[in-house]
Design an enzyme around this catalytic site. Structure first.
Site, PDB file in Angstrom:
ATOM      1  N   CYS A   1       1.285  -1.241  -0.187  1.00  0.00           N
ATOM      2  CA  CYS A   1      -0.131  -0.102   0.292  1.00  0.00           C
ATOM      3  C   CYS A   1       0.961   1.502  -0.461  1.00  0.00           C
ATOM      4  O   CYS A   1       1.839   1.846  -0.816  1.00  0.00           O
ATOM      5  CB  CYS A   1      -0.792  -0.030   1.226  1.00  0.00           C
ATOM      6  SG  CYS A   1      -2.425   0.804   1.155  1.00  0.00           S
TER       7      CYS A   1
ATOM      8  N   HIS B   1      -3.507  -5.283   1.019  1.00  0.00           N
ATOM      9  CA  HIS B   1      -3.101  -5.428   2.618  1.00  0.00           C
ATOM     10  C   HIS B   1      -3.397  -7.160   2.994  1.00  0.00           C
ATOM     11  O   HIS B   1      -4.002  -7.512   2.152  1.00  0.00           O
ATOM     12  CB  HIS B   1      -3.777  -4.967   3.833  1.00  0.00           C
ATOM     13  CG  HIS B   1      -3.378  -3.314   4.021  1.00  0.00           C
ATOM     14  ND1 HIS B   1      -2.273  -2.918   4.488  1.00  0.00           N
ATOM     15  CD2 HIS B   1      -4.169  -1.481   3.726  1.00  0.00           C
ATOM     16  CE1 HIS B   1      -1.890  -1.742   4.528  1.00  0.00           C
ATOM     17  NE2 HIS B   1      -3.162  -1.074   3.777  1.00  0.00           N
TER      18      HIS B   1
END
Length: 466
Positions: free
Chosen positions: A320, A418
């Site tokens: 991310c 994630h």
């Protein structure tokens, strides 16, 4: 309700154990924390909530949802934070000074709590910090006010390992308003190690002074559940394991996702170049303030150390915000995060948009991945996205996961999602091991220890089971 004399006292631990204990009795139970401050969040139906309430919902064997944590405060600086209301960022409330937020968030808190109370047999509330923060009591929505609204019995937890636990318990009791004192039903001493006989006569004297009994002495014990903010030092693995360094910048987020790594690798937080010596994998985790953390990374000299590893063909993984840092440039036309030059280790660029993406999904690694990522080829993972950044590849970027989720160049891999290293399939592929304990078995083991060391009958009477 579970309150604490301070942060890290053990509120989340005890609340999680109570959720699983009551679920075992066939009770329909839900967790609730009015306002949580954490950069560790999970995506649920409707948006994002703090990881503690997500895990407590799993402990309660009920689907996590935004009502369980209606207000999530995500720090973006020393005096700035993003306020997430019912799962979605609210820029207007985020811009308000702390004391001015309560009137705006309380109606949402009240509605969420009342609806959970109507839908479940028992709601286990968790407080925040200490209920005796007398400088903030006028704008508190999480401790005294929430307990009063729910007409909750309160258990107060203290961390005895820090020392001064009896003073913490008495001081908290003494500073509470009269109505809040009357709600206190029991004290719990957490993280105890040593000779329990040495505690006498303190519990009895405390009971005499306050009218509140000590109903639990929970030992210090190791478990595989992540801390609420994911910042606790990783547990050391055995010498045969690979070593993984996770860059620990100031506003690192979603560090809880690396907890399963501790069962298959030696994990260390890295804050300086020397922390990367001898490691097998470097991970750049998510970030709540990518541009700021990128500046910190450069000031620490970690940009050069990570670049040198990449040029040597050593694996580097960005997740991310970590992916965004690895790219060529950050663009910020709306003032969401910050513009900056990236580390230039992946041929991608990121633009921060006003709207935040929060979604779950199933993703598959490309079949064309080469070493050192070849073992991930065709692996399927479940994950979640929480990001303002929209990353686009430049022509030389290799696709690691389709649909704009992951890219690779040589030994550098970046993913926008994630949860990749929570996948047992991925852990097996990368490290040749899988965790010994699943999340559900961890919740069971944790509950067994806590409930064996508190007065379970007393607690069950409080919630009307006896």
């Amino acid at each position: 309700m579970v309150q604490g004399t301070s942060s890290w006292a053990g509120k989340s631990l005890v609340a999680t154990a109570l959720c699983r204990h009551l679920a075992r009795q066939g009770i329909r139970v839900a967790p609730f924390k009015a306002q949580n401050m954490s950069n560790n969040a999970r995506v649920v139906d409707g948006g994002e909530i703090g990881v503690a309430q997500y895990l407590q919902a799993l402990a309660a064997r009920t689907p996590p949802e935004v009502r369980m944590n209606p207000i999530l405060v995500k720090p973006e600086g020393m005096t700035r934070s993003q306020v997430v209301v019912s799962g979605k960022p609210n820029p207007e409330i985020s811009a308000l000074p702390w004391r001015e937020r309560a009137p705006h968030v309380w109606p949402v808190v009240f509605e969420s709590l009342q609806s959970l109370l109507a839908d479940y047999d028992v709601v286990v509330l968790e407080g925040a910090g200490s209920p005796a923060e007398i400088n903030l009591m006028d704008c508190d929505v999480t401790n005294v006010r929430a307990a009063s609204t729910a007409d909750a019995s309160v258990l107060l937890v203290a961390d005895i390992d820090r020392g001064g636990a009896f003073a913490h318990l008495y001081g908290t009791w003494a500073l509470l308003p009269r109505e809040a004192r009357q709600r206190l039903r029991g004290f719990i001493l957490n993280k105890f190690r040593g000779d329990a006989s040495l505690l006498a006569p303190a519990p009895e004297r405390l009971n005499t002074m306050t009218g509140v009994p000590v109903i639990g002495l929970v030992p210090w014990f190791h478990h595989e559940l992540p801390d609420e903010d994911g910042a606790a030092p990783p547990v050391e693995g055995d010498g045969a394991m690979s070593t993984v360094a996770v860059i620990r910048y100031p506003f690192a987020s979603n560090l809880d996702e690396f907890k399963p790594l501790e069962q298959v690798a030696r994990v260390r937080w890295a804050r300086k170049p020397a922390d990367l010596n001898g490691v097998d994998l470097v991970i750049l985790p998510g970030s709540k303030h990518v541009a700021s953390d990128l500046t910190w990374l450069r000031s620490a000299g970690l940009d050069r150390a990570i670049g040198a590893r990449a040029r040597q063909g050593a694996p580097v993984l960005g997740v991310c915000g970590g992916l965004q840092m690895l790219g060529m440039r950050l663009h910020d036309p709306y003032g969401v995060d910050g513009a900056a030059k990236g580390l230039c280790l992946l041929p991608v660029e990121t633009t921060f948009e006003r709207e935040k993406i929060t979604r779950r999904g199933t993703f598959r690694f490309a079949s064309t991945l080469a070493a050192p990522w070849a073992t991930l080829a065709n692996r399927e993972v479940e994950g979640y996205e929480i990001r303002h950044g929209h990353t686009r590849p430049l022509p030389t970027a290799g696709v690691a996961i389709s649909a704009g989720i992951g890219w690779v160049q040589g030994s550098v891999l970046g993913v926008a999602v994630h949860g990749v290293v929570e996948s047992w399939d991925v852990l097996q592929a990368l490290f040749g091991r899988v965790p010994q304990y699943s999340l559900d078995s961890t919740l069971d083991r944790l509950t067994d220890v806590v409930m064996a060391n508190v007065d379970a009958r007393f607690i069950e009477e409080l919630v009307g089971l006896r």
